[in-house]
Write a protein that holds these residues in place. Structure first.
Motif, PDB file in Angstrom:
ATOM      1  N   CYS A   1      11.105 -18.061 -50.440  1.00  0.00           N
ATOM      2  CA  CYS A   1      11.755 -17.620 -51.668  1.00  0.00           C
ATOM      3  C   CYS A   1      12.205 -16.180 -51.425  1.00  0.00           C
ATOM      4  CB  CYS A   1      10.787 -17.683 -52.841  1.00  0.00           C
ATOM      5  SG  CYS A   1      11.518 -17.185 -54.406  1.00  0.00           S
ATOM      6  N   GLU A   2      13.510 -15.929 -51.604  1.00  0.00           N
ATOM      7  CA  GLU A   2      14.077 -14.619 -51.334  1.00  0.00           C
ATOM      8  C   GLU A   2      14.848 -14.112 -52.546  1.00  0.00           C
ATOM      9  OE1 GLU A   2      16.430 -14.343 -47.829  1.00  0.00           O
ATOM     10  OE2 GLU A   2      14.942 -15.304 -46.527  1.00  0.00           O
ATOM     11  N   SER A   3      15.064 -12.807 -52.593  1.00  0.00           N
ATOM     12  CA  SER A   3      15.921 -12.223 -53.610  1.00  0.00           C
ATOM     13  C   SER A   3      17.380 -12.514 -53.253  1.00  0.00           C
ATOM     14  CB  SER A   3      15.700 -10.703 -53.677  1.00  0.00           C
ATOM     15  OG  SER A   3      16.674 -10.096 -54.495  1.00  0.00           O
TER      16      SER A   3
ATOM     17  N   SER B   1      16.380  -4.994 -54.393  1.00  0.00           N
ATOM     18  CA  SER B   1      15.812  -5.519 -55.629  1.00  0.00           C
ATOM     19  C   SER B   1      14.483  -4.825 -55.887  1.00  0.00           C
ATOM     20  CB  SER B   1      15.600  -7.030 -55.498  1.00  0.00           C
ATOM     21  OG  SER B   1      14.995  -7.558 -56.649  1.00  0.00           O
ATOM     22  N   GLY B   2      14.291  -4.350 -57.102  1.00  0.00           N
ATOM     23  CA  GLY B   2      13.038  -3.675 -57.424  1.00  0.00           C
ATOM     24  C   GLY B   2      12.795  -2.435 -56.595  1.00  0.00           C
ATOM     25  N   GLY B   3      13.880  -1.775 -56.173  1.00  0.00           N
ATOM     26  CA  GLY B   3      13.746  -0.547 -55.401  1.00  0.00           C
ATOM     27  C   GLY B   3      13.384  -0.756 -53.946  1.00  0.00           C
ATOM     28  N   THR B   4      13.525  -1.983 -53.431  1.00  0.00           N
ATOM     29  CA  THR B   4      13.170  -2.238 -52.038  1.00  0.00           C
ATOM     30  C   THR B   4      14.175  -3.201 -51.404  1.00  0.00           C
ATOM     31  OG1 THR B   4      11.472  -3.129 -50.546  1.00  0.00           O
ATOM     32  CG2 THR B   4      11.617  -4.118 -52.723  1.00  0.00           C
ATOM     33  N   THR B   5      14.311  -3.074 -50.078  1.00  0.00           N
ATOM     34  CA  THR B   5      15.138  -4.025 -49.320  1.00  0.00           C
ATOM     35  C   THR B   5      14.265  -5.095 -48.677  1.00  0.00           C
ATOM     36  OG1 THR B   5      14.979  -2.625 -47.340  1.00  0.00           O
ATOM     37  CG2 THR B   5      16.883  -2.269 -48.788  1.00  0.00           C
ATOM     38  N   GLY B   6      12.986  -5.127 -49.039  1.00  0.00           N
ATOM     39  CA  GLY B   6      12.038  -6.011 -48.367  1.00  0.00           C
ATOM     40  C   GLY B   6      11.960  -7.425 -48.907  1.00  0.00           C
ATOM     41  N   LEU B   7      12.823  -7.773 -49.876  1.00  0.00           N
ATOM     42  CA  LEU B   7      12.728  -9.093 -50.500  1.00  0.00           C
ATOM     43  C   LEU B   7      13.730 -10.101 -49.952  1.00  0.00           C
ATOM     44  CD1 LEU B   7      12.031  -7.934 -54.155  1.00  0.00           C
ATOM     45  CD2 LEU B   7      10.439  -9.083 -52.632  1.00  0.00           C
ATOM     46  N   ILE B   8      14.338  -9.764 -48.797  1.00  0.00           N
ATOM     47  CA  ILE B   8      15.186 -10.720 -48.094  1.00  0.00           C
ATOM     48  C   ILE B   8      14.816 -10.701 -46.616  1.00  0.00           C
ATOM     49  CG2 ILE B   8      17.119 -10.407 -49.707  1.00  0.00           C
ATOM     50  CD1 ILE B   8      18.530  -8.798 -47.508  1.00  0.00           C
ATOM     51  N   THR B   9      15.268 -11.714 -45.883  1.00  0.00           N
ATOM     52  CA  THR B   9      15.016 -11.782 -44.446  1.00  0.00           C
ATOM     53  C   THR B   9      16.179 -11.124 -43.710  1.00  0.00           C
ATOM     54  OG1 THR B   9      13.759 -13.828 -44.665  1.00  0.00           O
ATOM     55  CG2 THR B   9      14.651 -13.330 -42.481  1.00  0.00           C
ATOM     56  N   TRP B  10      15.859 -10.175 -42.819  1.00  0.00           N
ATOM     57  CA  TRP B  10      16.875  -9.452 -42.074  1.00  0.00           C
ATOM     58  C   TRP B  10      17.039 -10.049 -40.670  1.00  0.00           C
ATOM     59  CZ3 TRP B  10      19.966  -5.897 -44.409  1.00  0.00           C
ATOM     60  CH2 TRP B  10      19.552  -5.444 -45.667  1.00  0.00           C
ATOM     61  N   GLU B  11      18.176  -9.718 -40.040  1.00  0.00           N
ATOM     62  CA  GLU B  11      18.528 -10.327 -38.759  1.00  0.00           C
ATOM     63  C   GLU B  11      17.468 -10.130 -37.683  1.00  0.00           C
ATOM     64  OE1 GLU B  11      21.447 -12.194 -38.070  1.00  0.00           O
ATOM     65  OE2 GLU B  11      21.479 -12.160 -40.247  1.00  0.00           O
ATOM     66  N   ALA B  12      16.896  -8.942 -37.610  1.00  0.00           N
ATOM     67  CA  ALA B  12      15.934  -8.667 -36.541  1.00  0.00           C
ATOM     68  C   ALA B  12      14.698  -9.558 -36.655  1.00  0.00           C
ATOM     69  CB  ALA B  12      15.530  -7.197 -36.542  1.00  0.00           C
ATOM     70  N   ALA B  13      14.335  -9.941 -37.879  1.00  0.00           N
ATOM     71  CA  ALA B  13      13.194 -10.843 -38.065  1.00  0.00           C
ATOM     72  C   ALA B  13      13.487 -12.209 -37.461  1.00  0.00           C
ATOM     73  CB  ALA B  13      12.862 -10.974 -39.551  1.00  0.00           C
TER      74      ALA B  13
ATOM     75  N   GLY C   1       5.279  -4.064 -41.713  1.00  0.00           N
ATOM     76  CA  GLY C   1       6.488  -4.286 -42.508  1.00  0.00           C
ATOM     77  C   GLY C   1       6.899  -5.743 -42.531  1.00  0.00           C
ATOM     78  N   SER C   2       5.991  -6.618 -42.946  1.00  0.00           N
ATOM     79  CA  SER C   2       6.233  -8.067 -42.881  1.00  0.00           C
ATOM     80  C   SER C   2       7.349  -8.541 -43.806  1.00  0.00           C
ATOM     81  CB  SER C   2       4.949  -8.834 -43.231  1.00  0.00           C
ATOM     82  OG  SER C   2       3.953  -8.599 -42.280  1.00  0.00           O
ATOM     83  N   GLY C   3       7.673  -7.754 -44.844  1.00  0.00           N
ATOM     84  CA  GLY C   3       8.692  -8.214 -45.788  1.00  0.00           C
ATOM     85  C   GLY C   3       8.241  -9.496 -46.459  1.00  0.00           C
ATOM     86  N   ILE C   4       9.125 -10.490 -46.526  1.00  0.00           N
ATOM     87  CA  ILE C   4       8.761 -11.738 -47.207  1.00  0.00           C
ATOM     88  C   ILE C   4       8.206 -12.788 -46.251  1.00  0.00           C
ATOM     89  CG2 ILE C   4      10.259 -11.396 -49.185  1.00  0.00           C
ATOM     90  CD1 ILE C   4      12.250 -13.300 -47.848  1.00  0.00           C
TER      91      ILE C   4
ATOM     92  N   SER D   1       1.419  -7.359 -43.163  1.00  0.00           N
ATOM     93  CA  SER D   1       1.197  -6.103 -43.882  1.00  0.00           C
ATOM     94  C   SER D   1       2.504  -5.530 -44.408  1.00  0.00           C
ATOM     95  CB  SER D   1       0.502  -5.070 -42.981  1.00  0.00           C
ATOM     96  OG  SER D   1       1.402  -4.544 -42.009  1.00  0.00           O
ATOM     97  N   ASP D   2       2.385  -4.831 -45.528  1.00  0.00           N
ATOM     98  CA  ASP D   2       3.508  -4.113 -46.130  1.00  0.00           C
ATOM     99  C   ASP D   2       2.892  -3.138 -47.127  1.00  0.00           C
ATOM    100  OD1 ASP D   2       6.257  -3.549 -47.310  1.00  0.00           O
ATOM    101  OD2 ASP D   2       6.741  -5.203 -45.960  1.00  0.00           O
ATOM    102  N   CYS D   3       3.744  -2.330 -47.765  1.00  0.00           N
ATOM    103  CA  CYS D   3       3.175  -1.351 -48.702  1.00  0.00           C
ATOM    104  C   CYS D   3       3.771  -1.456 -50.104  1.00  0.00           C
ATOM    105  CB  CYS D   3       3.365   0.072 -48.175  1.00  0.00           C
ATOM    106  SG  CYS D   3       5.104   0.579 -48.054  1.00  0.00           S
ATOM    107  N   HIS D   4       4.850  -2.223 -50.268  1.00  0.00           N
ATOM    108  CA  HIS D   4       5.493  -2.316 -51.577  1.00  0.00           C
ATOM    109  C   HIS D   4       4.869  -3.452 -52.390  1.00  0.00           C
ATOM    110  CE1 HIS D   4       8.604  -2.768 -54.648  1.00  0.00           C
ATOM    111  NE2 HIS D   4       9.115  -1.625 -54.250  1.00  0.00           N
ATOM    112  N   PRO D   5       4.394  -3.167 -53.605  1.00  0.00           N
ATOM    113  CA  PRO D   5       3.689  -4.194 -54.399  1.00  0.00           C
ATOM    114  C   PRO D   5       4.483  -5.483 -54.601  1.00  0.00           C
ATOM    115  CG  PRO D   5       3.423  -2.023 -55.403  1.00  0.00           C
ATOM    116  CD  PRO D   5       4.418  -1.861 -54.293  1.00  0.00           C
ATOM    117  N   ARG D   6       5.787  -5.364 -54.921  1.00  0.00           N
ATOM    118  CA  ARG D   6       6.582  -6.575 -55.163  1.00  0.00           C
ATOM    119  C   ARG D   6       6.761  -7.380 -53.880  1.00  0.00           C
ATOM    120  NH1 ARG D   6      11.899  -6.269 -58.736  1.00  0.00           N
ATOM    121  NH2 ARG D   6      11.810  -8.456 -58.086  1.00  0.00           N
ATOM    122  N   VAL D   7       6.908  -6.672 -52.771  1.00  0.00           N
ATOM    123  CA  VAL D   7       7.041  -7.361 -51.488  1.00  0.00           C
ATOM    124  C   VAL D   7       5.747  -8.089 -51.157  1.00  0.00           C
ATOM    125  CG1 VAL D   7       7.401  -7.059 -49.006  1.00  0.00           C
ATOM    126  CG2 VAL D   7       8.784  -5.751 -50.623  1.00  0.00           C
TER     127      VAL D   7
END
Length: 340
Positions: free
Chosen positions: A119-121, A126-138, A161-164, A183-189
């Motif tokens: 499930c991605e944004s 979104s919510g002040g972070t770019t961590g709610l989608i999957t990026w190319e390097a992942a 920085g696991s993101g989603i 691991s990550d540090c953003h609550p929504r992520v």
């Protein structure tokens, strides 16, 4: 000569379910096939392997993506003398009834036969972070991991920085780690990460998000069965975590994707790597692999310069094989192995 129908339909399926850019789908081959032999059965096959596939029905890409895909498929159909196909128009009518959502699903079919559903944004930020989608390097790092499962098999892996969760979930499904620490540090992520892990059949350690501040109470963070790795979701702040806390994780391998994009983050990452190095003074330091997209060459050069400044050696991992399970992962993604 037109490509056999099953092969072409499957070439649509994998990138469609992962909601890859529509331009990356094999439209030219479809046009050629329809010119050679106008055939509604081919379009029906593509429809059933994409829009009507059980994964798409259960975990659908965004309504906008499905609408654009169906519109293009109908254009290809109408440009030929193929028999009418009511299913195409019915599917589009159903999608047009849907409202847009802030979230969507992407389903990544792995070469092993497994699938990672996320499930991605629908928004880049979104919510002040770019961590709610999957990026190319992942995606690139996961591709490399699946080609090198021995790096992870039976070992404890820490992802920064696991993101989603795409890379880690793919490794858990295909590479048999003993323990995987997201691991990550953003609550929504962290919240979305935990939901995606459970969506894929893994149960994180009880108690919600496991706080790194517990220092593991000196316990080994290991699973009993590599077929079903122990999974932990950790709140990890690179600036405040201590060497003692990192030692408690007992990581054999450390990975990260798309965490090298800003000078301040680079300095925090370098500090984190130094802590990892000193935390294993009595044992072998973990193997470290960092994947990143080179968006700004100056940022990439800064990362290498900062590594050199603190004495962390690095080498570039050769590009993986030509077989790519997503077909269109960008070529400007690099993986570095670091020696801490």
């Amino acid at each position: 000569m037109a490509e056999p129908r099953p092969g072409l339909a499957l070439r649509f399926q994998r990138p469609f379910l992962a909601a890859r850019p529509l331009r990356s789908l094999p439209w030219p081959e479809l046009e050629e096939s329809l010119r050679t032999a106008p055939d509604s059965a081919l379009l029906a096959d593509i429809l059933h392997k994409t829009i009507l596939h059980p994964l798409c029905v259960k975990y659908p890409p965004s309504a906008k993506y499905r609408r654009c895909f169906l519109t293009e498929l109908i254009k290809k159909h109408e440009s030929t003398a193929a028999e009418p196909l009511d299913e195409l128009y019915d599917a589009l009518a159903d999608v047009l009834k849907e409202g847009e959502s802030t979230h969507c699903y992407k389903n990544y079919l792995l070469p092993t036969g497994d699938c990672v559903s996320l499930c991605e944004s629908t928004a880049l930020i979104s919510g002040g972070t770019t961590g709610l989608i999957t990026w190319e390097a992942a995606l690139h790092l996961a591709q490399w991991a699946l080609e090198n499962p021995g790096v992870f098999r039976g070992r404890t892996v820490l992802e920064l920085g696991s993101g989603i969760g795409f890379t880690g979930i793919a490794i858990c499904k295909a590479c048999q780690p003993r323990t995987f620490i997201f691991s990550d540090c953003h609550p929504r992520v962290l919240r979305q990460l935990g939901e995606n892990i459970q969506l894929n059949g893994f149960i994180p350690e009880p108690g919600g998000t496991w706080s790194i501040q517990t220092e593991s109470q000196g316990q080994e963070v290991e699973g009993e069965n590599c077929q079903n790795p122990k999974v932990i979701v950790a709140e990890l702040d690179w600036g405040s975590v201590t060497e003692k806390q990192l030692l408690g994780l007992r990581a054999d391998v450390v990975i990260a994707a798309d965490v090298v994009y800003d000078p301040e983050i680079i300095l925090a990452l370098i500090g984190m790597l130094q802590k990892l190095s000193t935390s294993r003074a009595d044992t072998k330091a973990p193997e470290v692999f960092i994947a990143f997209t080179i968006r700004n060459p100056a940022t990439y050069q800064l990362f290498q310069a900062e590594l050199d400044k603190v004495g962390i050696r690095w080498q570039m991992i050769p590009a993986h094989s030509s077989y790519n399970f997503l077909y269109d992962v960008q070529p400007d993604v690099t993986i570095l192995q670091l020696f801490i």
